[in-house]
Design an enzyme around this catalytic site. Structure first.
Site, PDB file in Angstrom:
ATOM      1  CD  GLN A 171      45.967 -31.301  37.687  1.00 12.08           C
ATOM      2  OE1 GLN A 171      46.737 -30.226  37.316  1.00 12.08           O
ATOM      3  NE2 GLN A 171      44.806 -31.449  38.136  1.00 12.08           N
ATOM      4  CG  HIS A 219      21.894 -13.161  27.103  1.00  8.12           C
ATOM      5  ND1 HIS A 219      21.438 -13.196  25.575  1.00  8.12           N
ATOM      6  CD2 HIS A 219      23.000 -12.969  26.875  1.00  8.12           C
ATOM      7  CE1 HIS A 219      22.594 -12.813  24.962  1.00  8.12           C
ATOM      8  NE2 HIS A 219      23.362 -12.618  25.645  1.00  8.12           N
ATOM      9  N   GLY A 278      44.263 -28.273  35.910  1.00  8.75           N
ATOM     10  CA  GLY A 278      45.214 -27.336  36.440  1.00  8.75           C
ATOM     11  C   GLY A 278      45.579 -26.191  35.336  1.00  8.75           C
ATOM     12  CB  CYS A 283      18.198 -16.509  24.763  1.00  8.85           C
ATOM     13  SG  CYS A 283      18.201 -14.800  25.401  1.00  8.85           S
ATOM     14  CB  CYS A 330      20.556 -13.685  21.151  1.00  9.96           C
ATOM     15  SG  CYS A 330      20.374 -14.923  22.527  1.00  9.96           S
ATOM     16  CG  ASP A 387      35.649 -30.930  39.453  1.00  6.72           C
ATOM     17  OD1 ASP A 387      36.484 -32.023  39.658  1.00  6.72           O
ATOM     18  OD2 ASP A 387      35.922 -29.767  39.595  1.00  6.72           O
ATOM     19  CB  SER A 388      37.371 -35.390  41.931  1.00 10.29           C
ATOM     20  OG  SER A 388      38.365 -34.528  41.934  1.00 10.29           O
ATOM     21  N   GLY A 389      36.159 -32.606  43.697  1.00 11.04           N
ATOM     22  CA  GLY A 389      36.158 -32.006  44.860  1.00 11.04           C
ATOM     23  C   GLY A 389      37.609 -31.521  44.941  1.00 11.04           C
ATOM     24  N   GLY A 390      38.574 -32.121  44.194  1.00  9.91           N
ATOM     25  CA  GLY A 390      39.895 -32.066  44.246  1.00  9.91           C
ATOM     26  C   GLY A 390      40.380 -30.401  44.326  1.00  9.91           C
ATOM     27  CG  PHE A 391      39.839 -26.272  41.649  1.00 13.99           C
ATOM     28  CD1 PHE A 391      40.939 -25.800  40.865  1.00 13.99           C
ATOM     29  CD2 PHE A 391      38.925 -25.363  42.268  1.00 13.99           C
ATOM     30  CE1 PHE A 391      41.328 -24.679  40.823  1.00 13.99           C
ATOM     31  CE2 PHE A 391      39.141 -24.029  41.692  1.00 13.99           C
ATOM     32  CZ  PHE A 391      40.318 -23.644  41.184  1.00 13.99           C
ATOM     33  CB  CYS A 403      17.476 -11.698  23.209  1.00 15.11           C
ATOM     34  SG  CYS A 403      18.876 -11.412  23.739  1.00 15.11           S
ATOM     35  CG  ASP A 459      34.020 -26.999  33.891  1.00 16.27           C
ATOM     36  OD1 ASP A 459      33.728 -26.427  34.689  1.00 16.27           O
ATOM     37  OD2 ASP A 459      35.024 -27.514  33.577  1.00 16.27           O
ATOM     38  CG  ASP A 496      42.940 -33.865  39.881  1.00 11.61           C
ATOM     39  OD1 ASP A 496      41.935 -33.492  40.769  1.00 11.61           O
ATOM     40  OD2 ASP A 496      43.306 -33.130  39.165  1.00 11.61           O
TER      41      ASP A 496
END
Length: 376
Positions: A194, A340, A221, A311, A309, A89-93, A314, A271, A143
């Site tokens: 955006q 899990h 956004g 996994c 499940c 991620d760009s770091g903008g958030f 489990c 994500d 952004d």
């Protein structure tokens, strides 16, 4: 780079090729903000849990240990011993959500680190340089993520600036990729749409950035305070203007139901910190709905978290045992619960892909979209 294999309505099945492997889409990217999954999971664990893409954050890794240090160590893949694709991620958030004091101007943003208060400047060129040093496969454009609600005129002005920043991001990354010692010269750029929940701004912005012919496009956004219906309506307004032959990424989303509904509306990448964050607090995702392991009813329950499940958690541990660890504040509880949840999310995406391959996604959506978000 992106091959569209099949469509069912707006839902898409595809493959995205990167220098570190082919991503089968739709895909959920497992969030390791600081090059690690919160909950004590390693890169080896991610391999066992079916993770395709690991996501780390430009801002956090720039603050510590420093992107130059990671470059010296051979890049993020070698640093965290993860051989698969990485998106940064760009770091903008984070700049707009964590920084108490910040000043936005055309060049970029001046702010203070949330760790030690040190003054930092980040703009398109700086964000691209950091991501180039990290050597991720997919770099996100720098952004401004505006809060919802925000005034219409401000959102429109912000989007115009974000477009100007995107052009600078594209030029900078091309320059950095051409350097003889580039960590990952095959690194590609995704642009970010955006516009808050103003559909006319969203559409105009998407049309502008689509003309830049980038490797992929994200809708940013959202999931920041609007209703689910507002989010879905915004996706529908934007999706028809996103290039069909490029992957679409819905940033920061979300619940299993959100993901299914996003796929239904044409999204390829997702994500969210939800599976790890909720897991650390005992909130577990199952094929019957969401379970709160803190409840007393599980104190003597010898069954697995989810009988459906397979996994590693489990297959071996009971609800009673994991609940005991949680109540005793044993770190092992966090590890087991997060493992899990991530396995569940990665398996959910595999089942979505299988349904798309078989032409049965509509039935899958009907069976699971609401059920997976129901509290048990």
């Amino acid at each position: 780079m992106f091959r569209l294999l099949k469509e069912e309505g707006h839902a898409r099945r595809g493959e995205f090729s990167t220098p570190h492997g082919v991503i089968q889409t739709p895909v959920f990217m497992n969030v390791g903000t600081q090059a690690a999954i919160k909950g004590a999971l390693s890169a080896q664990d991610l391999e066992q849990l079916g993770c395709q893409v690991e996501l780390s954050n430009t801002y956090h890794l720039h603050v510590r240990p420093g992107d130059r240090l990671i470059r010296e160590m051979g890049g993020l893949h070698r640093f965290m011993t993860w051989s698969g694709p990485i998106l940064t991620d760009s770091g903008g958030f984070q700049v707009f959500s964590l920084a108490v004091l910040r000043k936005i101007r055309e060049e970029g943003v001046s702010f203070h680190s949330h760790v030690d208060g040190a003054k930092i400047f980040m703009g398109p060129e700086e964000s691209m340089r950091i991501q180039s040093n990290l050597g991720s496969d997919i770099a996100m454009a720098f952004d401004e993520c505006v809060k919802i609600p925000s005034p219409y005129d401000y959102v429109k002005e912000s989007c115009a600036r974000t477009t100007r920043w995107l052009r600078r991001c594209k030029a900078a990354l091309a320059e950095y990729n051409a350097e003889p010692d580039a960590v990952n010269p095959g690194q590609v750029l995704f642009g970010i749409n955006q516009g808050a929940v103003f559909h006319d701004i969203r559409v105009a912005h998407m049309q502008e950035i689509a003309a830049l012919d980038l490797a992929g496009y994200a809708i940013g956004g959202l999931a920041v305070g609007e209703t689910h219906q507002e989010m879905y309506d915004t996706i529908e307004a934007v999706e028809v203007h996103m290039p069909r032959e490029k992957p679409r990424y819905l940033m920061g989303v979300g619940t299993p139901g959100n993901i299914i509904e996003g796929v239904h509306r044409g999204i390829d990448f997702f994500d969210c910190v939800m599976p790890s964050r909720n897991g650390r607090h005992g909130h577990l995702f199952t094929w019957g709905g969401v379970m709160n392991l803190n409840n007393q009813r599980y104190a003597r329950d010898g069954s697995p978290i989810d009988p459906d499940c397979d996994c590693p958690v489990c297959r071996r541990y009971s609800r009673a045992y994991i609940r005991h660890l949680l109540k005793a504040q044993e770190p092992l509880a966090l590890r087991l619960m997060v493992a899990h949840n991530l396995y569940f999310y990665n398996t959910l995406m595999q089942r979505i892909r299988d349904a798309l391959d078989a032409g049965t996604f509509a039935a899958f959506r009907r069976d699971y979209s609401e059920r997976l978000s129901t509290r048990i």
